[in-house]
Write an enzyme that holds these catalytic residues in place. Structure first.
Site, mmCIF file in Angstrom:
data_model
loop_
_atom_site.group_PDB
_atom_site.id
_atom_site.type_symbol
_atom_site.label_atom_id
_atom_site.label_comp_id
_atom_site.label_asym_id
_atom_site.label_seq_id
_atom_site.Cartn_x
_atom_site.Cartn_y
_atom_site.Cartn_z
ATOM 1 N N TRP A 186 9.976 36.313 -12.900
ATOM 2 C CA TRP A 186 10.544 34.972 -13.078
ATOM 3 C C TRP A 186 11.303 34.964 -14.395
ATOM 4 C CZ3 TRP A 186 9.490 31.398 -17.076
ATOM 5 C CH2 TRP A 186 10.310 30.264 -17.000
ATOM 6 N N GLU A 227 10.887 35.207 -8.244
ATOM 7 C CA GLU A 227 10.473 33.799 -8.140
ATOM 8 C C GLU A 227 11.629 32.865 -8.489
ATOM 9 O OE1 GLU A 227 7.270 32.694 -10.787
ATOM 10 O OE2 GLU A 227 7.199 30.634 -10.050
ATOM 11 N N LYS A 229 13.527 28.956 -8.939
ATOM 12 C CA LYS A 229 13.188 27.695 -9.602
ATOM 13 C C LYS A 229 14.339 26.712 -9.453
ATOM 14 C CE LYS A 229 11.118 26.033 -13.878
ATOM 15 N NZ LYS A 229 10.224 26.380 -14.974
ATOM 16 N N ASP A 260 7.119 28.853 -5.700
ATOM 17 C CA ASP A 260 6.167 28.096 -6.522
ATOM 18 C C ASP A 260 6.208 26.635 -6.055
ATOM 19 O OD1 ASP A 260 5.140 28.220 -9.878
ATOM 20 O OD2 ASP A 260 5.488 26.307 -8.868
ATOM 21 N N HIS A 263 8.615 24.177 -7.771
ATOM 22 C CA HIS A 263 9.998 24.600 -8.020
ATOM 23 C C HIS A 263 10.995 24.100 -6.984
ATOM 24 C CE1 HIS A 263 8.820 28.157 -10.875
ATOM 25 N NE2 HIS A 263 8.272 27.000 -11.214
ATOM 26 N N HIS A 287 3.109 30.707 -5.450
ATOM 27 C CA HIS A 287 2.486 30.218 -6.680
ATOM 28 C C HIS A 287 1.977 28.825 -6.381
ATOM 29 C CE1 HIS A 287 4.010 32.745 -10.328
ATOM 30 N NE2 HIS A 287 3.245 33.420 -9.511
ATOM 31 N N ASP A 295 7.826 19.731 -12.766
ATOM 32 C CA ASP A 295 7.100 20.998 -12.610
ATOM 33 C C ASP A 295 6.036 21.103 -13.696
ATOM 34 O OD1 ASP A 295 6.456 23.594 -11.844
ATOM 35 O OD2 ASP A 295 8.029 24.484 -13.077
ATOM 36 N N ASP A 297 2.805 21.769 -13.680
ATOM 37 C CA ASP A 297 1.739 22.777 -13.618
ATOM 38 C C ASP A 297 0.352 22.203 -13.902
ATOM 39 O OD1 ASP A 297 3.229 25.309 -12.990
ATOM 40 O OD2 ASP A 297 4.291 24.774 -14.817
ATOM 41 N N ASP A 327 -0.794 29.129 -10.394
ATOM 42 C CA ASP A 327 0.087 28.989 -11.556
ATOM 43 C C ASP A 327 -0.007 27.566 -12.094
ATOM 44 O OD1 ASP A 327 1.963 29.235 -13.499
ATOM 45 O OD2 ASP A 327 3.690 29.440 -12.167
HETATM 46 C C1 RNT Z 1 7.697 29.074 -14.479
HETATM 47 C C2 RNT Z 1 7.147 29.892 -13.373
HETATM 48 C C3 RNT Z 1 6.355 31.086 -13.796
HETATM 49 C C4 RNT Z 1 5.440 30.824 -14.967
HETATM 50 C C5 RNT Z 1 4.526 31.970 -15.323
HETATM 51 C C6 RNT Z 1 3.865 31.776 -16.657
HETATM 52 O O1 RNT Z 1 8.223 27.882 -14.047
HETATM 53 O O2 RNT Z 1 6.409 29.100 -12.502
HETATM 54 O O3 RNT Z 1 5.646 31.584 -12.711
HETATM 55 O O4 RNT Z 1 4.656 29.683 -14.753
HETATM 56 O O5 RNT Z 1 5.214 33.151 -15.268
HETATM 57 ZN ZN ZN Z 2 5.324 30.109 -10.944
#
Ligand code: RNT
Ligand code: ZN
Length: 420
Positions: A186, A227, A229, A260, A263, A287, A295, A297, A327
Site C-alpha cells: 500500500w 491495496e 484506496k 480495504d 477505502h 483488510h 477511513d 480504522d 486493519d
Molecule cells: C492505509 C491502508 C494500509 C495501512 C497499513 C498500516 O489506508 O489501509 O493498509 O492501514 O498498511
Molecule cells: Zn488497509
C-alpha cells in the site's frame, strides 16, 4: 459461566439450529480452518521501531491511552496476551518499519531478512505464520506525498529498492515458517488538490511496480498484493493507486488484489465485490476495518458489514481463496482489548456466516418465495448464536463470554501501567 452451563446452553442451541437445517458441529469444525492475519500495528499506534518520527501517509491513530508497546519485546508480549484470548490459530502481520536492527540506522532500501529474524523465531515458537507489508510512509522520502509514482526517478528508485528488499524478507518468512507470506503493497501516493496531470503518476506507478515485481518468486513462500484506496488525509482529491488502477494492474500482472473496507465510497461494500471478483481473480486479500464517516480504522465489530464480508466468503465457498487480514488502530482504549475485540468480532462473524440456513434460503429463492427468504434472514439473526460461539471458545481453551475482559484488565494493572 461454568463449562457445564456453556455446554448445556450449546446443546439446546444445537437442536434449534438443526431445526432449520444447520449443523452446528460442522460449523465449529470449519472454524479451525479460518486463519485471520492479525496486524502488529494496533499494538503501538502504527509507530514501528525505526525512528521517533511522526506517522505520515494520510493515516491517523487518534487517542493517547497509556501503555502502548515501545519495544519489539513489549509488542510480542502484548500480542501473546491478546492471542491467548482469541480462539483458533492465526497469523501475525508485520510492517517493514518493525525491523530490529540492534540500534543501527538501516534505511528502507537496506532492510534484509536478518532484521526480522527475531520475529521469525518468535512466530515459529508460537506456531503461527507471518505476513508482511513494505512501509512507504513515515519517511522523509515520502514527505511530499509521492513514492513509487514520484516524478523524480531517484525517489522512485529508492522505493523500488525498498519493495524488492521487502519481497526478499517476505519470501524468507514464508520459507522459514512453511506458509506463504502475503506481502501487501500500500502506498500513500496522491494529492490534496487538483493535479494538472493524473495520468503521469499512474504510468510511473506501473513502471515502478513492474520493476519491483520483475523477479519471479515462489508462491509457496510469498504472494505479492496491491491495496487500493479512495482518499487519504492530504490526498483527498487524487489517489494514484485507486480501485480501478489496481484491479486492472492485478488482472494484467497476475498479482493479488487487496480491498480495504474503509477505502471506498460510503455506500459501497467490499462484501458485495467479493463475488464480482472471484470469477476473475484466483485469490483476494481483504483488510477488514471499520470506517466511521471516513477511513477512520475503528476497531472491527460484529456488525452488519463484517458479517456481510464473512457471509460472502462463506457463500462463495472461498475460504481457501480469500485471505482475511485486520486493519484498525485505536489509540484511545487499551490496545490489548482493541486487538481482542476486533479479532473475536471477525471470528464471530465468520461463525455466524457458517451457521446461516443457506440451504433453506436458496430453496426459498429458487421457488420464488421471496417473503420466506426475508423472513428466514430475520429469524436467523435471533437463533441462539451466542451459545454456539461460547462453546467454540470453550473447546478452543480461551475465556468464554466476558471472562476475557478481566484478564485484559489484570494485564493492564500488572504490565501496561508501569510503562511511562
Ligand atoms: C492505509 C491502508 C494500509 C495501512 C497499513 C498500516 O489506508 O489501509 O493498509 O492501514 O498498511
Ligand atoms: Zn488497509
Amino acid at each position: 459461566m461454568s463449562d457445564q452451563k456453556t455446554t448445556q446452553a450449546y446443546q439446546l442451541a444445537r437442536e434449534m439450529y438443526a431445526a432449520v437445517g444447520v449443523d452446528t458441529e460442522a460449523a465449529i469444525a470449519r472454524m479451525a480452518e479460518i486463519e485471520i492475519s492479525i496486524h502488529c500495528w494496533q499494538g503501538d499506534d502504527v509507530t514501528g521501531f525505526e525512528s521517533a518520527g511522526p506517522l505520515t501517509g494520510g493515516i491517523m491513530a487518534t487517542g493517547n491511552y497509556p501503555g502502548k508497546a515501545r519495544t519489539p519485546d513489549e509488542l510480542r508480549a502484548d500480542f501473546e496476551k491478546a492471542y491467548a484470548l482469541i480462539p483458533g490459530t492465526h497469523r501475525f502481520n508485520l510492517h517493514a518499519m518493525y525491523l530490529e536492527s540492534g540500534g543501527k540506522k538501516v534505511d528502507r532500501d537496506e532492510v534484509r531478512p536478518e532484521h526480522f529474524q527475531r520475529w521469525i523465531d518468535w512466530a515459529k515458537g508460537l506456531g503461527i505464520g507471518l505476513d508482511f507489508n513494505p512501509t512507504f510512509f513515515s519517511h522523509p522520502k515520502s514527505d511530499d506525498g509521492f513514492t513509487l509514482s514520484h516524478r523524480d526517478p531517484k525517489i522512485r528508485a529508492f522505493w523500488v529498492e525498498h519493495g524488492k528488499r521487502c519481497r526478499e524478507i517476505a519470501a524468507a518468512m514464508g520459507r522459514a515458517l512453511g506458509s506463504p507470506c502475503m506481502n501487501n503493497f500500500w502506498i500513500p501516493d496522491g494529492a490534496k488538490d487538483h493535479p494538472a496531470d493524473r495520468l503521469v503518476h499512474r504510468e510511473l506507478l506501473i513502471e515502478s511496480l513492474d520493476k519491483t515485481f520483475a523477479e519471479k518468486l515462489d508462491e509457496k513462500e510469498t504472494v505479492d498484493v496491491v491495496e487500493s484506496k479512495l482518499f487519504g488525509i492530504g490526498s483527498e482529491t487524487y489517489v494514484v493507486g485507486s480501485h480501478e488502477f489496481y484491479l486492472a494492474y492485478a488482472l494484467s500482472r497476475g498479482v493479488t488484489l487487496c480491498m480495504d473496507a474503509g477505502h471506498y465510497h460510503p455506500t459501497e461494500s467490499i462484501a458485495e465485490k467479493v463475488s464480482a471478483l472471484l470469477p476473475f481473480l484466483p485469490r483476494l486479500l481483504l483488510h477488514v476495518s471499520r470506517p466511521i464517516r471516513w477511513d477512520s480504522d475503528h476497531v472491527v465489530l460484529f456488525d452488519d458489514e463484517t458479517r456481510a464480508i464473512m457471509r460472502e466468503i462463506t457463500r462463495a465457498n472461498a475460504w481457501d481463496r480469500v485471505d482475511v487480514a485486520l486493519d484498525f488502530f485505536d489509540a484511545s482504549i487499551n490496545r490489548i482489548e482493541a486487538w481482542v475485540i476486533g479479532t473475536r468480532a471477525a471470528l464471530k462473524s465468520a461463525l455466524f456466516a457458517l451457521l446461516e440456513p443457506t440451504a433453506r434460503l436458496i430453496d426459498a429463492e429458487t421457488s420464488g418465495r421471496l417473503g420466506d427468504r426475508l423472513a428466514l434472514i430475520e429469524e436467523a439473526k435471533t437463533l441462539p448464536f451466542g451459545a454456539v460461539w461460547d462453546e467454540h471458545c470453550r473447546r478452543s481453551d480461551v475465556p468464554v463470554g466476558v471472562a476475557w475482559i478481566d484478564e485484559a484488565n489484570e494485564y493492564e494493572r500488572t504490565v501496561l501501567r508501569s510503562r511511562a
